[in-house]
Design an enzyme around this catalytic site. Sequence first.
Site, mmCIF file in Angstrom:
data_model
loop_
_atom_site.group_PDB
_atom_site.id
_atom_site.type_symbol
_atom_site.label_atom_id
_atom_site.label_comp_id
_atom_site.label_asym_id
_atom_site.label_seq_id
_atom_site.Cartn_x
_atom_site.Cartn_y
_atom_site.Cartn_z
ATOM 1 N N LYS A 58 0.937 -1.295 0.141
ATOM 2 C CA LYS A 58 0.102 -0.078 -0.083
ATOM 3 C C LYS A 58 0.934 1.200 0.213
ATOM 4 C CE LYS A 58 -2.377 -1.023 3.832
ATOM 5 N NZ LYS A 58 -1.859 -2.447 4.268
ATOM 6 N N ARG A 62 -9.389 0.657 9.488
ATOM 7 C CA ARG A 62 -9.030 -0.644 9.809
ATOM 8 C C ARG A 62 -9.914 -1.494 10.512
ATOM 9 N NH1 ARG A 62 -3.083 0.144 9.103
ATOM 10 N NH2 ARG A 62 -1.733 -1.712 9.380
ATOM 11 N N ARG A 86 11.511 -6.901 4.627
ATOM 12 C CA ARG A 86 11.583 -5.610 4.903
ATOM 13 C C ARG A 86 12.041 -5.167 6.255
ATOM 14 N NH1 ARG A 86 5.715 -2.277 4.486
ATOM 15 N NH2 ARG A 86 5.613 -3.001 6.924
ATOM 16 N N ARG A 120 11.956 -1.296 11.568
ATOM 17 C CA ARG A 120 10.661 -1.311 12.045
ATOM 18 C C ARG A 120 10.733 -2.548 13.047
ATOM 19 N NH1 ARG A 120 5.536 -0.348 8.242
ATOM 20 N NH2 ARG A 120 4.515 -1.331 10.283
ATOM 21 N N ARG A 177 -0.313 -9.190 13.683
ATOM 22 C CA ARG A 177 -0.664 -8.157 12.761
ATOM 23 C C ARG A 177 -1.969 -8.977 11.836
ATOM 24 N NH1 ARG A 177 4.540 -5.932 10.920
ATOM 25 N NH2 ARG A 177 3.444 -4.308 9.447
HETATM 26 P P1 AMP Z 1 1.071 0.268 9.213
HETATM 27 O O1 AMP Z 1 2.258 0.748 8.921
HETATM 28 O O2 AMP Z 1 -0.050 0.792 8.433
HETATM 29 O O3 AMP Z 1 1.362 -1.200 9.155
HETATM 30 O O4 AMP Z 1 0.914 0.518 10.560
HETATM 31 C C1 AMP Z 1 1.624 0.236 11.562
HETATM 32 C C2 AMP Z 1 0.882 0.057 13.007
HETATM 33 O O5 AMP Z 1 0.299 1.056 13.417
HETATM 34 C C3 AMP Z 1 -0.251 -1.079 12.992
HETATM 35 O O6 AMP Z 1 0.355 -2.486 13.345
HETATM 36 C C4 AMP Z 1 -0.929 -0.530 14.327
HETATM 37 O O7 AMP Z 1 -0.192 -0.762 15.560
HETATM 38 C C5 AMP Z 1 -0.940 0.808 14.087
HETATM 39 N N1 AMP Z 1 -2.014 1.462 13.066
HETATM 40 C C6 AMP Z 1 -1.891 2.222 11.885
HETATM 41 N N2 AMP Z 1 -2.971 2.452 11.403
HETATM 42 C C7 AMP Z 1 -4.187 2.036 12.207
HETATM 43 C C8 AMP Z 1 -5.711 1.999 12.178
HETATM 44 N N3 AMP Z 1 -6.022 2.698 11.448
HETATM 45 N N4 AMP Z 1 -6.106 1.618 13.205
HETATM 46 C C9 AMP Z 1 -5.414 1.113 14.634
HETATM 47 N N5 AMP Z 1 -4.190 0.915 14.342
HETATM 48 C C10 AMP Z 1 -3.413 1.480 13.259
#
Ligand code: AMP
Length: 196
Positions: free
Chosen positions: A14, A89, A128, A134, A146
Amino acid sequence: MINIVLFGKPGAGKGTQAEFLKEKYKLIHISTGDVFRFNLKNNTELGKQVRVYMDAGDLVPDELTTKMLIDEVNKNLDSNGILFDGYPRTISQAQALDEYLETINSAVTATVALEADDEILIQRLLERGKTSGRPDDQDEDKIRNRYQEYNEKTAPLMDFYKSQGKFYAVNGIGTIEEITERLSLVIDELEVKVKG
Ligand code: AMP
């Protein structure tokens, strides 16, 4: 405004695709994960509140996330549209987004999913993690958590958007260019519909 929700499991690409699409369609890219990581790095009040969830690979509570998202959208009200990456989400976040966009006379135009097999994505995330720094990409248990969060809380959004006639999916396996091309075909159609 053309508002597109980029949908897909962790590692589906994404963020990578958003970088290309935002240039091509002059959209604002909002990645909730990136905003949270920025706050973690700078140890802000929000960063302190979300650290425990992010470190475990759990979703941050809806209320905190939605408030942050609305603040980000409010900074960009004069834009062509927004590319939502990593939000919504949960069903509750999707409802909050619909309600909020209505107050600014806007709406989600479409949700476009990048589809790929779990095992391919888990390997991709572990790769990654070697360079991204990360912590949530470096530990297979956290990655699996996740995915569990995704399956329980995020996957139901597909039906939510399907019932609104707004769900599109493309094959997320291929070169970056091939996938951008597939997404562009969908977005071009949407532009025609929105602009007439
Ligand atoms: P991402 O970079 O999108 O994979 O997000 C990394 C982490 O940020 C996720 O595993 C959640 O802990 C938090 N996070 C990001 N977006 C959301 C969301 N819309 N709702 C809840 N937690 C989020």
